[in-house]
Design an enzyme around this catalytic site. Structure first.
Site, PDB file in Angstrom:
ATOM      1  N   LYS A   1      39.921  50.862  43.483  1.00 54.72           N
ATOM      2  CA  LYS A   1      39.856  50.023  42.275  1.00 54.72           C
ATOM      3  C   LYS A   1      40.743  50.520  41.147  1.00 54.72           C
ATOM      4  O   LYS A   1      41.246  49.740  40.347  1.00 54.72           O
ATOM      5  CB  LYS A   1      38.408  49.913  41.795  1.00 54.72           C
ATOM      6  CG  LYS A   1      37.573  48.979  42.657  1.00 54.72           C
ATOM      7  CD  LYS A   1      36.236  48.673  42.009  1.00 54.72           C
ATOM      8  CE  LYS A   1      35.487  47.614  42.788  1.00 54.72           C
ATOM      9  NZ  LYS A   1      34.933  48.150  44.071  1.00 54.72           N
TER      10      LYS A   1
ATOM     11  N   GLU B   1      33.893  42.846  33.386  1.00 53.05           N
ATOM     12  CA  GLU B   1      32.553  42.598  33.905  1.00 53.05           C
ATOM     13  C   GLU B   1      32.353  43.545  35.076  1.00 53.05           C
ATOM     14  O   GLU B   1      33.310  43.965  35.716  1.00 53.05           O
ATOM     15  CB  GLU B   1      32.411  41.149  34.373  1.00 53.05           C
ATOM     16  CG  GLU B   1      32.870  40.870  35.808  1.00 53.05           C
ATOM     17  CD  GLU B   1      34.368  41.061  36.053  1.00 53.05           C
ATOM     18  OE1 GLU B   1      35.142  40.919  35.092  1.00 53.05           O
ATOM     19  OE2 GLU B   1      34.744  41.362  37.199  1.00 53.05           O
TER      20      GLU B   1
ATOM     21  N   SER C   1      38.419  52.192  52.007  1.00 50.89           N
ATOM     22  CA  SER C   1      38.506  51.775  50.604  1.00 50.89           C
ATOM     23  C   SER C   1      37.847  52.722  49.614  1.00 50.89           C
ATOM     24  O   SER C   1      38.285  52.809  48.473  1.00 50.89           O
ATOM     25  CB  SER C   1      37.925  50.369  50.438  1.00 50.89           C
ATOM     26  OG  SER C   1      36.582  50.323  50.871  1.00 50.89           O
TER      27      SER C   1
HETATM   28  C1  LIG Z   1      34.489  47.300  45.075  1.00 44.93           C
HETATM   29  C2  LIG Z   1      34.680  47.854  46.425  1.00 44.93           C
HETATM   30  C3  LIG Z   1      34.988  47.032  47.527  1.00 44.93           C
HETATM   31  C4  LIG Z   1      35.052  45.534  47.433  1.00 44.93           C
HETATM   32  O1  LIG Z   1      36.001  45.030  46.568  1.00 44.93           O
HETATM   33  P1  LIG Z   1      37.349  44.344  47.077  1.00 44.93           P
HETATM   34  O2  LIG Z   1      37.909  43.693  45.877  1.00 44.93           O
HETATM   35  O3  LIG Z   1      36.962  43.363  48.146  1.00 44.93           O
HETATM   36  O4  LIG Z   1      38.193  45.411  47.626  1.00 44.93           O
HETATM   37  C5  LIG Z   1      35.230  47.642  48.751  1.00 44.93           C
HETATM   38  N1  LIG Z   1      35.138  48.981  48.906  1.00 44.93           N
HETATM   39  C6  LIG Z   1      34.831  49.792  47.880  1.00 44.93           C
HETATM   40  C7  LIG Z   1      34.754  51.264  48.127  1.00 44.93           C
HETATM   41  C8  LIG Z   1      34.589  49.265  46.610  1.00 44.93           C
HETATM   42  O5  LIG Z   1      34.286  50.090  45.594  1.00 44.93           O
END
Ligand SMILES: *Cc1c(COP(=O)(O)O)cnc(C)c1O
Length: 392
Positions: free
Chosen positions: A89, A111, A376
């Site tokens: 993020k 938000e 992610s």
């Molecule tokens: C917020 C988040 C997501 C989901 O958000 P996307 O916009 O779909 O990427 C996925 N993995 C993690 C670790 C997150 O913090």
């Protein structure tokens, strides 16, 4: 087929800018300027420097040897979990805070649902010394106390949204109201590839550093820049958009993983592609979980980051055009896959990410296939969920 946004902000049938008249000047100011700024060499230099020195990029592309042996295929993990603040993020919030500065804005709003985007926004506001107000549903504030504390420590003001279900959707409404009331000095940092044009395209461009690095790193390791598969989880879709971006026009199979919750048809799910119909959410025409009469359905997933009733317009287009395969993974499948990664590779993944990992149990890959999974985020924030689920 074209997978880039068009002049009007559409990906195929999806996207656009469906906003109240009062919001038009703010969004239009951004639309007119965002490409010029992003393509400006000075902007890029500052962005790349911060990604390197502050975020810690490039993140490794790690060959997961034991995981590969178990599934009899070549698996690489793109380590977004090693980014500062623990997930992808921050790539986006760094980009948008630079955008806000270029536009001369001094006050930042955002938000947040689970608080991850709120923390990433509060972080970059502290970095730049800008005022930060994060709207968060009252219910979420109670559920996500550690992230509320983090935001406060970082100097942000957390404002509770007290209407409706007191969750993300209501926080978004409050943020939009704030932006309408403060059009001159305020910039709204959206946390995924959602919202009115140009947000989905802008956020995808900031996150595209993920696939740019994958290409280069794979070239070094395998002497080819395209894998056979890229797998990523989808909440709003920003990490997936970043992981897919430079492969959209290549011969690479893309797999988007949604949260099936307790089962796609259990009534407790966030599997938007399977359950969604065309509708408008956050100013964008996209696939959306809704009732017969168009009321947004409350989504459910064990992972807060996938608990979103829509999906970004790029992903709606990838689904409708069949460019990406969409797979829904239940809570149970994700938790099992998450724990398996801990024990196999010594990496504790975010539960969002665990959904992407669970695809390895669902799908057969060939021994020579190169499969990249976008890791992610890290699982520190999810420790309590892991503890309660497995009774550690
Ligand atoms: C917020 C988040 C997501 C989901 O958000 P996307 O916009 O779909 O990427 C996925 N993995 C993690 C670790 C997150 O913090």
């Amino acid at each position: 087929m074209n997978y880039k946004v068009n002049e009007q902000g559409f990906y195929g049938d999806f996207g656009g800018s469906f906003i109240p008249e009062m919001l038009y000047p703010n969004v239009e100011e951004l639309r007119q300027n965002y490409l010029n700024y992003i393509e400006d060499p000075e902007f890029q230099a500052e962005f790349q420097q911060l990604l390197k020195d502050y975020v810690g990029r490039p993140t490794p592309l790690y060959f997961a040897e034991r995981l590969s042996a178990k599934y009899n295929t070549k698996i690489y993990l793109k380590r977004e979990d090693l980014c500062h603040t623990g997930a992808h993020k921050i790539n986006n919030t760094i980009g948008q805070i630079l955008m806000a500065k270029r536009l001369g804005k001094t006050r930042i709003i955002a938000e947040t649902g689970a608080g991850q985007h709120g923390v990433a926004t509060a972080t970059v506001c502290a970095l730049m010394g800008l005022e930060c107000i994060v709207y968060m549903g009252e219910v979420d504030i109670e559920r996500q106390a550690p992230n509320v504390a983090r935001m406060k420590m970082l100097g942000a003001e957390v404002r509770p949204a007290t209407s409706g279900s007191k969750t993300l959707k209501d926080a978004t409404n409050e943020a939009i109201r704030d932006w309408i009331n403060n059009p001159v000095d305020t910039y709204y940092i959206i946390g995924s590839v959602v919202g009115p044009h140009p947000y989905p395209d802008m956020v995808a461009r900031f996150q595209s550093v993920i696939s740019a690095e994958m290409k280069q790193q794979l070239q070094e390791k395998e002497n080819r820049s395209n894998p056979d598969y890229v797998i990523a989880c989808v909440g709003g879709g920003s990490n997936a958009a970043g992981a897919f971006y430079h492969f959209l026009d290549e011969k690479v199979q893309l797999i988007a993983v949604e949260a099936a919750g307790k089962g796609v048809h259990s009534g407790e799910s966030a599997a938007t592609s399977a359950l969604g119909k065309i509708g408008i959410i956050h100013g964008s025409k996209t696939l959306l979980m809704q009732t017969e009469d168009g009321q947004i359905t409350e989504p459910y997933s064990i992972s807060a980051g996938l608990d979103y009733p829509g999906v970004g317009p790029l992903h709606a287009h990838l689904f409708a055009s069949k460019r990406a395969e969409f797979i829904a993974i239940t809570d149970e499948e994700a938790m099992t896959a998450g724990l398996h990664l801990c024990k196999t590779e010594g990496i504790i993944p975010a539960i969002e990410t665990a959904h992407a990992l669970a695809v390895l149990d669902q799908k057969q890959f060939n021994p020579n296939d190169i499969v990249i999974i976008n890791l992610s985020g890290r699982g520190d924030k999810d420790l309590n969920t892991y503890i309660n689920y497995f009774d550690f």
